[in-house]
Design a protein around this motif. Structure first.
Motif, PDB file in Angstrom:
ATOM      1  N   GLY A 188     -45.769  52.730  -8.207  1.00 57.52           N
ATOM      2  CA  GLY A 188     -44.871  52.579  -9.351  1.00 57.52           C
ATOM      3  C   GLY A 188     -45.410  51.756 -10.498  1.00 57.52           C
ATOM      4  N   LYS A 189     -46.664  51.338 -10.451  1.00 55.73           N
ATOM      5  CA  LYS A 189     -47.244  50.532 -11.537  1.00 55.73           C
ATOM      6  C   LYS A 189     -47.699  51.461 -12.654  1.00 55.73           C
ATOM      7  CE  LYS A 189     -49.031  46.986  -8.455  1.00 55.73           C
ATOM      8  NZ  LYS A 189     -50.264  46.399  -7.936  1.00 55.73           N
ATOM      9  N   ILE A 190     -46.728  51.945 -13.415  1.00 54.04           N
ATOM     10  CA  ILE A 190     -47.022  52.920 -14.464  1.00 54.04           C
ATOM     11  C   ILE A 190     -47.941  52.325 -15.525  1.00 54.04           C
ATOM     12  CG2 ILE A 190     -45.983  54.314 -16.294  1.00 54.04           C
ATOM     13  CD1 ILE A 190     -43.539  54.566 -14.424  1.00 54.04           C
ATOM     14  N   LEU A 191     -47.738  51.063 -15.858  1.00 53.79           N
ATOM     15  CA  LEU A 191     -48.551  50.399 -16.883  1.00 53.79           C
ATOM     16  C   LEU A 191     -49.658  49.545 -16.274  1.00 53.79           C
ATOM     17  CD1 LEU A 191     -45.671  49.259 -19.257  1.00 53.79           C
ATOM     18  CD2 LEU A 191     -47.132  51.258 -19.495  1.00 53.79           C
ATOM     19  N   GLY A 192     -49.940  49.710 -15.002  1.00 51.28           N
ATOM     20  CA  GLY A 192     -50.901  48.855 -14.333  1.00 51.28           C
ATOM     21  C   GLY A 192     -50.234  47.541 -13.960  1.00 51.28           C
ATOM     22  N   THR A 193     -51.020  46.524 -13.712  1.00 53.28           N
ATOM     23  CA  THR A 193     -50.470  45.219 -13.363  1.00 53.28           C
ATOM     24  C   THR A 193     -49.879  44.581 -14.601  1.00 53.28           C
ATOM     25  OG1 THR A 193     -52.131  44.966 -11.657  1.00 53.28           O
ATOM     26  CG2 THR A 193     -51.008  42.969 -12.370  1.00 53.28           C
ATOM     27  N   ILE A 194     -48.620  44.217 -14.525  1.00 54.63           N
ATOM     28  CA  ILE A 194     -47.944  43.603 -15.670  1.00 54.63           C
ATOM     29  C   ILE A 194     -47.003  42.534 -15.153  1.00 54.63           C
ATOM     30  CG2 ILE A 194     -46.093  45.310 -15.742  1.00 54.63           C
ATOM     31  CD1 ILE A 194     -46.271  45.125 -18.810  1.00 54.63           C
ATOM     32  N   TYR A 195     -47.007  41.398 -15.823  1.00 52.06           N
ATOM     33  CA  TYR A 195     -46.145  40.285 -15.453  1.00 52.06           C
ATOM     34  C   TYR A 195     -45.083  40.111 -16.537  1.00 52.06           C
ATOM     35  CZ  TYR A 195     -50.043  39.492 -12.298  1.00 52.06           C
ATOM     36  OH  TYR A 195     -51.006  39.661 -11.347  1.00 52.06           O
ATOM     37  N   VAL A 196     -44.155  39.195 -16.342  1.00 54.91           N
ATOM     38  CA  VAL A 196     -43.052  39.016 -17.277  1.00 54.91           C
ATOM     39  C   VAL A 196     -43.564  38.702 -18.681  1.00 54.91           C
ATOM     40  CG1 VAL A 196     -40.962  37.708 -17.787  1.00 54.91           C
ATOM     41  CG2 VAL A 196     -41.501  38.293 -15.434  1.00 54.91           C
ATOM     42  N   VAL A 197     -44.590  37.877 -18.778  1.00 52.67           N
ATOM     43  CA  VAL A 197     -45.142  37.547 -20.099  1.00 52.67           C
ATOM     44  C   VAL A 197     -45.704  38.795 -20.766  1.00 52.67           C
ATOM     45  CG1 VAL A 197     -46.909  36.192 -21.299  1.00 52.67           C
ATOM     46  CG2 VAL A 197     -45.597  35.170 -19.456  1.00 52.67           C
ATOM     47  N   GLY A 198     -46.183  39.744 -19.970  1.00 52.48           N
ATOM     48  CA  GLY A 198     -46.684  41.003 -20.500  1.00 52.48           C
ATOM     49  C   GLY A 198     -45.597  41.860 -21.115  1.00 52.48           C
ATOM     50  N   ILE A 199     -44.344  41.570 -20.812  1.00 53.37           N
ATOM     51  CA  ILE A 199     -43.210  42.237 -21.460  1.00 53.37           C
ATOM     52  C   ILE A 199     -42.659  41.345 -22.580  1.00 53.37           C
ATOM     53  CG2 ILE A 199     -40.870  43.125 -21.115  1.00 53.37           C
ATOM     54  CD1 ILE A 199     -42.836  44.855 -19.692  1.00 53.37           C
ATOM     55  N   ALA A 200     -42.557  40.038 -22.309  1.00 52.72           N
ATOM     56  CA  ALA A 200     -41.962  39.107 -23.278  1.00 52.72           C
ATOM     57  C   ALA A 200     -42.793  39.001 -24.561  1.00 52.72           C
ATOM     58  CB  ALA A 200     -41.787  37.727 -22.646  1.00 52.72           C
ATOM     59  N   ALA A 201     -44.104  38.954 -24.438  1.00 56.36           N
ATOM     60  CA  ALA A 201     -44.955  38.785 -25.625  1.00 56.36           C
ATOM     61  C   ALA A 201     -44.864  39.987 -26.569  1.00 56.36           C
ATOM     62  CB  ALA A 201     -46.398  38.508 -25.210  1.00 56.36           C
ATOM     63  N   PRO A 202     -45.041  41.221 -26.095  1.00 64.79           N
ATOM     64  CA  PRO A 202     -44.896  42.338 -27.040  1.00 64.79           C
ATOM     65  C   PRO A 202     -43.473  42.481 -27.573  1.00 64.79           C
ATOM     66  CG  PRO A 202     -45.616  43.138 -24.881  1.00 64.79           C
ATOM     67  CD  PRO A 202     -45.522  41.659 -24.810  1.00 64.79           C
ATOM     68  N   ALA A 203     -42.472  42.160 -26.750  1.00 65.31           N
ATOM     69  CA  ALA A 203     -41.085  42.216 -27.240  1.00 65.31           C
ATOM     70  C   ALA A 203     -40.877  41.214 -28.363  1.00 65.31           C
ATOM     71  CB  ALA A 203     -40.109  41.948 -26.100  1.00 65.31           C
ATOM     72  N   THR A 204     -41.477  40.027 -28.236  1.00 65.70           N
ATOM     73  CA  THR A 204     -41.379  39.004 -29.280  1.00 65.70           C
ATOM     74  C   THR A 204     -42.071  39.471 -30.559  1.00 65.70           C
ATOM     75  OG1 THR A 204     -41.317  37.267 -27.610  1.00 65.70           O
ATOM     76  CG2 THR A 204     -41.905  36.601 -29.842  1.00 65.70           C
ATOM     77  N   ILE A 205     -43.239  40.070 -30.409  1.00 69.62           N
ATOM     78  CA  ILE A 205     -43.964  40.577 -31.576  1.00 69.62           C
ATOM     79  C   ILE A 205     -43.138  41.661 -32.281  1.00 69.62           C
ATOM     80  CG2 ILE A 205     -46.011  41.887 -32.304  1.00 69.62           C
ATOM     81  CD1 ILE A 205     -47.503  40.358 -29.993  1.00 69.62           C
ATOM     82  N   CYS A 206     -42.561  42.571 -31.503  1.00 68.66           N
ATOM     83  CA  CYS A 206     -41.716  43.631 -32.082  1.00 68.66           C
ATOM     84  C   CYS A 206     -40.473  43.042 -32.745  1.00 68.66           C
ATOM     85  CB  CYS A 206     -41.314  44.630 -31.007  1.00 68.66           C
ATOM     86  SG  CYS A 206     -42.691  45.626 -30.396  1.00 68.66           S
ATOM     87  N   PHE A 207     -39.898  42.033 -32.112  1.00 65.01           N
ATOM     88  CA  PHE A 207     -38.713  41.348 -32.642  1.00 65.01           C
ATOM     89  C   PHE A 207     -39.019  40.731 -34.005  1.00 65.01           C
ATOM     90  CE2 PHE A 207     -36.031  37.299 -32.170  1.00 65.01           C
ATOM     91  CZ  PHE A 207     -34.845  37.898 -32.565  1.00 65.01           C
ATOM     92  N   ILE A 208     -40.100  39.988 -34.089  1.00 62.79           N
ATOM     93  CA  ILE A 208     -40.479  39.340 -35.350  1.00 62.79           C
ATOM     94  C   ILE A 208     -40.837  40.393 -36.403  1.00 62.79           C
ATOM     95  CG2 ILE A 208     -42.211  37.856 -36.447  1.00 62.79           C
ATOM     96  CD1 ILE A 208     -42.253  36.269 -33.748  1.00 62.79           C
ATOM     97  N   ALA A 209     -41.587  41.417 -35.993  1.00 58.69           N
ATOM     98  CA  ALA A 209     -41.966  42.467 -36.943  1.00 58.69           C
ATOM     99  C   ALA A 209     -40.733  43.191 -37.473  1.00 58.69           C
ATOM    100  CB  ALA A 209     -42.920  43.458 -36.276  1.00 58.69           C
ATOM    101  N   GLY A 210     -39.795  43.480 -36.583  1.00 57.01           N
ATOM    102  CA  GLY A 210     -38.572  44.160 -37.009  1.00 57.01           C
ATOM    103  C   GLY A 210     -37.749  43.328 -37.975  1.00 57.01           C
ATOM    104  N   LEU A 211     -37.705  42.021 -37.749  1.00 54.41           N
ATOM    105  CA  LEU A 211     -36.969  41.138 -38.651  1.00 54.41           C
ATOM    106  C   LEU A 211     -37.654  41.018 -40.006  1.00 54.41           C
ATOM    107  CD1 LEU A 211     -35.926  38.269 -36.221  1.00 54.41           C
ATOM    108  CD2 LEU A 211     -34.421  39.928 -37.325  1.00 54.41           C
TER     109      LEU A 211
END
Length: 159
Positions: free
Chosen positions: A18-41
């Motif tokens: 089930g590792k569709i994106l390979g090995t990923i940890y919570v920071v691997g989701i939080a960091a891009p979400a933060t970048i998208c959040f700031i970019a969207g704002l």
């Protein structure tokens, strides 16, 4: 044809358990979400955070991700939550303490009620709400747990 097949390594990593994106940890989701959040704002051409509802919900999700990620992100998120609890949860302001659920409701009202020209303010209220959700329990805790359970499905447990 045999030369082409010989050039392919024997063990090509694929989708393992089930590792569709390979090995990923919570920071691997939080960091891009933060970048998208700031970019969207700030006015991204692909991510549209152009109203206060979107800004608040993005803030709630990103706030929960920061807390789940731990480390510096959690420290920043918890600091935002502590400011909200201190300013809005103090008994001197309202006559008696509104409780954490009440503080969350006040933050949602602050994000939704006024007419905002800049979406950064409802986004900040959303971040604070996201941090307080799990602490407040009740319906707030259900929403926070849904976000964190969805996150648990995607990420690999870190060592």
């Amino acid at each position: 044809m045999h030369a082409l097949l010989a050039a392919v390594p024997a063990a090509v990593p694929g989708i393992d358990r089930g590792k569709i994106l390979g090995t990923i940890y919570v920071v691997g989701i939080a960091a891009p979400a933060t970048i998208c959040f700031i970019a969207g704002l700030r006015g991204s051409d692909t991510i549209k955070i152009d109203n206060k509802k979107k800004a608040m919900w993005w803030g709630i999700v990103v706030g929960n991700l920061w807390v789940a990620a731990g480390g510096t992100l959690a420290d920043v998120a918890n600091g935002l939550g502590d400011v909200s609890k201190g300013v809005l949860g103090g008994s001197e302001l309202w006559g008696s303490a509104p409780g954490l659920g009440g503080v969350g409701l006040i933050l949602v009202a602050c994000a939704w009620a006024p007419k905002w020209k800049r979406m950064v303010w409802p986004a900040m209220f959303g971040l604070s709400t996201g941090v307080l959700m799990a602490e407040a329990g009740g319906l707030w805790g259900v929403v926070a747990n849904i976000i964190r359970m969805l996150l648990a499905v995607v990420v690999t447990k870190g060592t």
